[in-house]
Scaffold this motif. Structure first.
Motif, PDB file in Angstrom:
ATOM      1  N   HIS A 280       2.899  -3.797  31.420  1.00  0.00           N
ATOM      2  CA  HIS A 280       3.962  -2.787  31.349  1.00  0.00           C
ATOM      3  C   HIS A 280       5.343  -3.449  31.339  1.00  0.00           C
ATOM      4  CE1 HIS A 280       0.380  -0.861  33.023  1.00  0.00           C
ATOM      5  NE2 HIS A 280       0.806   0.250  32.472  1.00  0.00           N
ATOM      6  N   ALA A 281       5.484  -4.540  32.110  1.00  0.00           N
ATOM      7  CA  ALA A 281       6.748  -5.269  32.108  1.00  0.00           C
ATOM      8  C   ALA A 281       7.012  -5.894  30.740  1.00  0.00           C
ATOM      9  CB  ALA A 281       6.738  -6.350  33.185  1.00  0.00           C
ATOM     10  N   LEU A 282       5.965  -6.421  30.123  1.00  0.00           N
ATOM     11  CA  LEU A 282       6.122  -7.004  28.784  1.00  0.00           C
ATOM     12  C   LEU A 282       6.439  -5.926  27.753  1.00  0.00           C
ATOM     13  CD1 LEU A 282       3.307  -9.697  28.793  1.00  0.00           C
ATOM     14  CD2 LEU A 282       5.718 -10.105  28.260  1.00  0.00           C
ATOM     15  N   THR A 283       5.840  -4.758  27.912  1.00  0.00           N
ATOM     16  CA  THR A 283       6.142  -3.649  26.998  1.00  0.00           C
ATOM     17  C   THR A 283       7.612  -3.254  27.113  1.00  0.00           C
ATOM     18  OG1 THR A 283       3.873  -2.818  27.167  1.00  0.00           O
ATOM     19  CG2 THR A 283       5.549  -1.286  26.368  1.00  0.00           C
ATOM     20  N   ALA A 284       8.094  -3.171  28.352  1.00  0.00           N
ATOM     21  CA  ALA A 284       9.514  -2.844  28.563  1.00  0.00           C
ATOM     22  C   ALA A 284      10.406  -3.928  27.980  1.00  0.00           C
ATOM     23  CB  ALA A 284       9.787  -2.667  30.056  1.00  0.00           C
ATOM     24  N   LEU A 328      15.235 -12.197  27.180  1.00  0.00           N
ATOM     25  CA  LEU A 328      13.901 -11.627  27.347  1.00  0.00           C
ATOM     26  C   LEU A 328      12.871 -12.291  26.440  1.00  0.00           C
ATOM     27  CD1 LEU A 328      14.953  -7.898  27.675  1.00  0.00           C
ATOM     28  CD2 LEU A 328      13.816  -9.258  29.440  1.00  0.00           C
ATOM     29  N   GLY A 329      13.322 -13.108  25.507  1.00  0.00           N
ATOM     30  CA  GLY A 329      12.379 -13.880  24.698  1.00  0.00           C
ATOM     31  C   GLY A 329      12.298 -13.490  23.250  1.00  0.00           C
ATOM     32  N   VAL A 334       7.704 -11.939  22.735  1.00  0.00           N
ATOM     33  CA  VAL A 334       7.200 -11.048  23.775  1.00  0.00           C
ATOM     34  C   VAL A 334       5.925 -10.350  23.316  1.00  0.00           C
ATOM     35  CG1 VAL A 334       7.711  -8.999  25.158  1.00  0.00           C
ATOM     36  CG2 VAL A 334       9.495 -10.696  24.739  1.00  0.00           C
ATOM     37  N   LEU A 335       5.901  -9.917  22.062  1.00  0.00           N
ATOM     38  CA  LEU A 335       4.727  -9.223  21.530  1.00  0.00           C
ATOM     39  C   LEU A 335       3.516 -10.147  21.506  1.00  0.00           C
ATOM     40  CD1 LEU A 335       4.088  -6.400  20.457  1.00  0.00           C
ATOM     41  CD2 LEU A 335       4.472  -7.277  18.143  1.00  0.00           C
TER      42      LEU A 335
END
Length: 359
Positions: A280-284, A328-329, A334-335
């Motif tokens: 969920h953190a990665l989705t955000a 954030l990358g 991130v994906l």
């Protein structure tokens, strides 16, 4: 899920909104240049907002960071809360909590973290409690009294910045960053020594969630300025906001902003409820990176030629949005990490099911 703020969270948010609104004005930001607004930081600490984060949780912190993002306030609020207060409270020893938390609560101590900036993990090695290596840039390092460093094995170490080397680095946004240089610097471990990576994973997910919340505020502030401008600016006797193309662009920016906010809220709520929240953190983070970039570009575009003026207030939102995108990358990175994490969790669940069936 229930994202309705508690009375304590609402009170903290309203207080933060008033302080940021009163002190983080365009004129004061111009006067601050690329530096930190010391008066604003003192006001936030005097109001007890850093210390309140322990009580209002990560979801409450999200509300405060949204208010910071709306005004692009130049204070180390996000990093000190994430890498200091929440990290030490969750993973510090009893001695560390007793020593460090009072200073972090009242703002006399400021923390930052050598993660999740790209390249932070893998560049630092540890031998006998001494850290060696370098991290290209750490946000607000020049304001910090200590930095939370991620070593190559994903262990976390607290290092006093006075003991480390700090070379000033100028970023897209005025985050008082620095290059962290460690040459056999003594550090103290944070987190259970028998569970390497657990504290790191939690702090990283917390940071991604918090900075996604900060991005939601940056985007909301950019959009608010664009809406105000297009309602005031007239072309051929009609406000720009009356044009369908302008309305559609603003609507898309609004939906992107809400997507950032709701995914960040979900991740924060899950952490506060002691639920797994890594994906969920990665989705955000993905929404904050991809959609955040679209929103701040739209904010400038809707200002027309004025949006290209680097001294116009909306330009600060553009700089912050792009910096958060990089921090954030970036969306593709991130994906890819999100896909790997989902695959790993699925494999773990299948292995556990097979083990149960064999029993």
């Amino acid at each position: 899920m229930d994202f309705t703020p508690t009375p304590e969270q609402t009170a903290a948010r309203d207080l933060a909104a008033r302080i940021f609104g009163d002190l983080s004005t365009p004129d004061r930001l111009v006067a601050a240049g690329t530096g930190t607004d010391a008066e604003l930081w003192k006001a936030l600490c005097a109001a007890g907002l850093p210390g309140a984060v322990e009580e209002v949780g990560l979801l409450g912190l999200m509300l405060l960071l949204e208010e910071q993002g709306r005004t692009t306030a130049q204070v180390p609020f996000a990093v000190s809360c994430v890498y200091g207060l929440l990290a030490v409270a969750a993973h510090g020893s009893a001695d560390q909590r007793a020593r460090l938390l009072p200073g972090l609560r009242d703002g006399t101590e400021v923390a930052t973290g050598a993660l999740p900036a790209r390249g932070g993990v893998g560049r630092v090695r540890v031998e006998d409690g001494r850290l060696t290596g370098a991290v290209p840039w750490v946000p607000w390092l020049r304001d910090a009294t200590f930095v939370l460093v991620a070593a190559a094995d994903r262990s976390l170490w607290l290092v006093r910045t006075a003991d480390a080397g700090c070379e000033p680095v100028e970023l897209t946004a005025p985050w008082r960053a620095g290059r962290l240089v460690l040459e056999g610097v003594r550090g103290e471990r944070v987190g259970d020594t028998g569970a390497a990576g657990v504290a790191y994973d939690d702090v990283l997910a917390t940071a991604r969630t918090a900075f996604a919340g900060l991005q939601a505020g940056v985007c909301a502030g950019s959009l608010a300025r664009a809406v105000a401008y297009t309602n005031e600016r007239e072309q051929f006797g009609r406000p720009l906001a009356a044009k369908q193309a302008v309305q559609l662009r603003a609507a898309e920016a609004y939906m992107d902003t809400e997507a950032i906010r709701v995914t960040a809220y979900e991740a924060a709520w899950r952490r506060d409820e002691a639920l797994t929240y890594g994906t969920h953190a990665l989705t955000a983070a993905w929404w904050a990176s991809e959609a955040g970039r679209r929103v701040v570009h739209a904010g400038q575009h809707l200002h027309g030629g004025v949006g290209a003026d680097v001294e116009f207030p909306v330009h600060r939102h553009f700089l912050w949005g792009r910096q958060l995108d990089a921090y954030l990358g970036c969306g593709g990175e991130v994906l890819a990490e999100l896909g790997d994490l989902i695959a790993t969790e699925q494999t773990t669940e299948e292995t556990a099911e097979e083990a149960e069936e064999s029993v």
